[in-house]
Design an enzyme around this catalytic site. Structure first.
Site, PDB file in Angstrom:
ATOM      1  N   SER A 265      -6.216  -9.276   7.024  1.00 37.56           N
ATOM      2  CA  SER A 265      -5.936  -9.478   8.148  1.00 37.56           C
ATOM      3  C   SER A 265      -5.190 -10.822   8.231  1.00 37.56           C
ATOM      4  CB  SER A 265      -6.920  -9.469   9.324  1.00 37.56           C
ATOM      5  OG  SER A 265      -7.107  -8.194   9.378  1.00 37.56           O
TER       6      SER A 265
ATOM      7  N   LYS B 273       0.879  -1.191   0.001  1.00 33.54           N
ATOM      8  CA  LYS B 273       0.252  -0.038   0.010  1.00 33.54           C
ATOM      9  C   LYS B 273       0.926   1.266  -0.052  1.00 33.54           C
ATOM     10  CE  LYS B 273      -3.652  -2.783   2.214  1.00 33.54           C
ATOM     11  NZ  LYS B 273      -4.818  -2.702   3.174  1.00 33.54           N
TER      12      LYS B 273
ATOM     13  N   GLU C 192     -11.538 -10.494  -0.766  1.00 36.97           N
ATOM     14  CA  GLU C 192     -10.934  -9.691   0.372  1.00 36.97           C
ATOM     15  C   GLU C 192     -12.162  -8.965   1.015  1.00 36.97           C
ATOM     16  OE1 GLU C 192      -6.824  -8.232   0.092  1.00 36.97           O
ATOM     17  OE2 GLU C 192      -7.645  -6.879  -0.895  1.00 36.97           O
TER      18      GLU C 192
HETATM   19  P1  PGA Z   1      -4.434  -6.420   5.499  1.00 37.79           P
HETATM   20  O1  PGA Z   1      -4.527  -5.808   4.069  1.00 37.79           O
HETATM   21  O2  PGA Z   1      -3.611  -7.934   5.599  1.00 37.79           O
HETATM   22  O3  PGA Z   1      -3.472  -5.413   6.282  1.00 37.79           O
HETATM   23  O4  PGA Z   1      -5.650  -6.598   6.017  1.00 37.79           O
HETATM   24  C1  PGA Z   1      -4.801  -6.754   2.993  1.00 37.79           C
HETATM   25  C2  PGA Z   1      -5.004  -6.033   1.732  1.00 37.79           C
HETATM   26  O5  PGA Z   1      -5.719  -4.918   1.947  1.00 37.79           O
HETATM   27  O6  PGA Z   1      -4.985  -6.507   0.671  1.00 37.79           O
END
Ligand code: PGA
Length: 241
Positions: free
Chosen positions: A201, A10, A162
């Protein structure tokens, strides 16, 4: 196809954080599964030097649907490939929410990415309100149908389920809930060989129980992909599954 661990950094990562990618490649000279790291665009070229020869691949987090042109601030698929990417995440829920991306726009980006030879990681998932309303399968089916062109194949596409409410929250659906959605999506894929990732997560602590599900071909990992030790734990769990 081998299972896939994809890391989505990200909007995290400055030059110093390349040390984590370096550590990951040093710990896993021959990873037991496919590994793709998706750093911010500013790090793609340098990360491709860090990961050269490691077998780990690099992805972007978005691309424009056009090949070039007057689109200030945007990045084309060809630019990602030129910088060293082989993959691109498209339709992430944060893009859909922050930038109002529609599934039709995602599909245009998918075609542009394919035209450049990139493998697309197409994201879908329901909000908490949609799940509470019992609309999960309907929502993900609609997103899949409109985001993924029907000529998608296992060699040019990965799909990541997701749930929006599981991203960055530490909450995940139960294994039964993940299994239900994955089994349903498998039947909706244009090519049943397309790898279906779970995302939201995923941590070393819950990876084994998620990867034990037969329809889960890997994970798209946000927060836990930023540290080599955490992402390495997820790679190890996927290798054991
Ligand atoms: P996260 O994000 O593992 O921090 O929950 C997953 C994603 O948005 O691909």
């Amino acid at each position: 196809m081998p299972r896939l661990a994809a890391g989505n950094w990200k909007m995290h990562g400055l030059s110093d954080d390349l040390a984590e990618a370096r550590a990951l490649a040093a710990t896993w000279p021959d990873p037991p599964v496919d590994v793709v790291l998706c750093p911010p665009a500013t790090l793609i070229a340098r990360m491709s030097v860090v990961l050269a020869g490691s077998g780990m691949r690099i992805g972007g987090q978005d691309c424009h649907a056009a090949t070039s042109g007057a689109h200030t601030g945007d990045i084309s698929a060809a630019m990602l490939a030129d910088a060293g990417a082989s993959h691109v995440i498209l339709g992430h829920s944060e893009r859909r929410a922050d930038h109002g991306e529609t599934s039709a726009q995602v599909a245009d980006k998918v075609r542009a990415a394919w035209d450049t030879g990139l493998t697309t990681i197409v994201c879908i998932g329901e909000t908490e309100a949609e799940r509470n309303a019992g609309a999960t399968l309907e929502v993900v089916a609609g997103q899949l149908e409109h985001s993924l062109p029907r000529n998608a194949t296992a060699s040019n596409t990965v799909v990541a389920y997701e749930p929006v409410w599981a991203i960055g929250t530490g909450r995940t659906p139960s294994p039964d809930e993940i299994a239900e959605v994955h089994a349903f999506l498998r039947g909706q894929l244009p090519d049943p060989g397309i790898r279906l990732l779970y995302g939201g997560s995923v941590k070393p602590a819950n990876a084994d129980s998620i990867f034990a599900l037969p329809e889960v071909d890997g994970a798209l990992v946000g927060g836990a992909s930023l540290k080599a030790a955490d992402f390495g734990g997820i790679i190890a769990a996927l290798g054991r599954a």
